[in-house]
Design a protein around this motif. Structure first.
Motif, PDB file in Angstrom:
ATOM      1  N   UNK A 156       0.717  -1.253   0.213  1.00  0.00           N
ATOM      2  CA  UNK A 156       0.138  -0.012  -0.370  1.00  0.00           C
ATOM      3  C   UNK A 156       1.177   0.888   0.282  1.00  0.00           C
ATOM      4  N   UNK A 157      -0.178   1.811  -0.624  1.00  0.00           N
ATOM      5  CA  UNK A 157       0.779   3.494  -0.986  1.00  0.00           C
ATOM      6  C   UNK A 157       0.312   4.465  -0.346  1.00  0.00           C
ATOM      7  N   UNK A 158       0.542   5.486   0.742  1.00  0.00           N
ATOM      8  CA  UNK A 158      -0.427   6.089   1.350  1.00  0.00           C
ATOM      9  C   UNK A 158      -0.770   8.267   0.930  1.00  0.00           C
ATOM     10  N   UNK A 159      -1.437   8.872   1.061  1.00  0.00           N
ATOM     11  CA  UNK A 159      -1.839   9.820   0.974  1.00  0.00           C
ATOM     12  C   UNK A 159      -2.108  10.339   1.983  1.00  0.00           C
ATOM     13  N   UNK A 160      -1.696  11.213   2.272  1.00  0.00           N
ATOM     14  CA  UNK A 160      -2.768  11.582   3.796  1.00  0.00           C
ATOM     15  C   UNK A 160      -2.554  13.748   3.435  1.00  0.00           C
TER      16      UNK A 160
END
Length: 345
Positions: free
Chosen positions: A40-44
């Motif tokens: 998973x890659x996160x965008x916060x």
């Protein structure tokens, strides 16, 4: 770029450990991400919405950037969104951080944290005051019906200030309080004292107080020692003492500086000095309510881009007025006048 969470121990907010935020999120959201967790890659996106409440734990956990109290989390795998949800920062990270805190020291009851992430450098950081326990309010108007009495302590008379013996030239300024910085104090306050550029700092001034023999209600205060305060609360625009701050100050005064007295306090403003009165209304209220002796002073350090300007103020009839400053940090035999400020803009 690595995004980290910094965990602080105790009411003094001592840095304890840094952990990767993404690794923390993958652990916290393990059930939601399931088999895709590792990829998973996160965008916060942190939201500038205040969330002042603590995570109750145990242990108690505070967000030092509570002005950014919420965030939107989106996780993707190869462009496919597998998770999207808004969270409160403390609600999302609280369980994992308190578990880590208990692992580090199960006896410590108080922790705090901040996010070190791109774009968060300008997020307001707070040094939060410790929780108060064992306190009670006493209505002194009812003291006749209490099992103890409350009355003001007698104030000892101040000694006279000898202008000749002090090697301080006579001042013709009609000011209530003249502030004299003992050797080394100007250098400490305007150059050497460690200061934060993210939250206001403050502390106490120790030394001696004198009355001027040639004028009534005119005083000379000699600042000999500077003590950064403990157990304080602070933010970019705010500084707060607590009862524990004064308790630690009293012990330091008794144990390390016998013969000195509390002659005032100092704090910082994180913007350049202006020509008019530098103290805020909150500063004035704090001083007049807490530092009640007519000769106690409030020292203000405007700290901006590494530059410092020091000014001192004392109470007047209705508010506060600037005090003249004298210093002897130039190795001369006599103190030199410093107009109304020291340092450089």
């Amino acid at each position: 770029m690595r995004v980290e969470v910094e965990l602080y121990r105790g009411d003094a907010h001592v840095p304890e450990r840094r952990v990767g935020l993404i690794a923390l999120l993958k652990a916290v959201l393990a059930d939601e991400l399931a088999a895709d967790r590792r990829r998973a890659a996160f965008n916060l996106r942190f939201q500038p919405i205040e969330d002042p409440e603590d995570y109750p734990g145990p242990p108690l956990l505070k967000n030092r950037q509570s002005g950014y109290g919420y965030l939107n989390v989106m996780a993707q795998v190869e462009g496919r969104v597998i998770y999207r949800h808004p969270h409160s920062v403390k609600g999302l990270l609280g369980p994992a951080l308190t578990a880590l805190a208990r692992e580090i020291d199960a006896s410590e009851e108080y922790w705090s944290f901040r996010i070190d992430a791109p774009g968060m450098d300008d997020a307001p950081v707070r040094r939060l005051p410790p929780p108060v326990s064992g306190a009670m309010d006493v209505d002194i108007s009812r003291s006749a019906r209490l099992s103890f009495g409350v009355r003001p302590a007698a104030e000892p008379e101040l000694p006279e200030f000898d202008l000749v013996e002090s090697v301080l030239p006579p001042s013709t300024e009609d000011q209530r309080v003249t502030v004299v910085l003992a050797p080394g104090i100007e250098r400490l306050l305007t150059r050497e004292l460690p200061l934060s550029d993210r939250v206001e700092e403050g502390g106490f001034l120790f030394g001696k107080a004198y009355r001027r023999p040639e004028a009534e209600e005119r005083y000379v205060v000699v600042v000999e020692h500077v003590l950064p305060a403990e157990h304080t609360g602070a933010s970019l625009m705010h500084f707060t003492f607590t009862g524990d701050s004064f308790g630690a100050m009293s012990r330091a005064l008794r144990d390390r500086h016998p013969g000195a007295r509390l002659v005032g306090w100092y704090h910082t403003h994180l913007f350049p000095a202006v020509g008019r009165m530098g103290l805020s209304g909150t500063d004035i209220d704090l001083h007049r309510a807490t530092f009640r002796r007519p000769w106690q002073v409030a020292a203000l350090i405007n700290y901006s881009e590494g530059n410092r300007v020091l000014r001192c103020y004392a109470r007047s009839d209705a508010t506060m007025e600037a005090s003249s400053l004298w210093s002897r940090d130039d190795n001369s035999d006599r103190y030199r006048p410093a107009a109304s400020s020291l340092g450089r803009q």
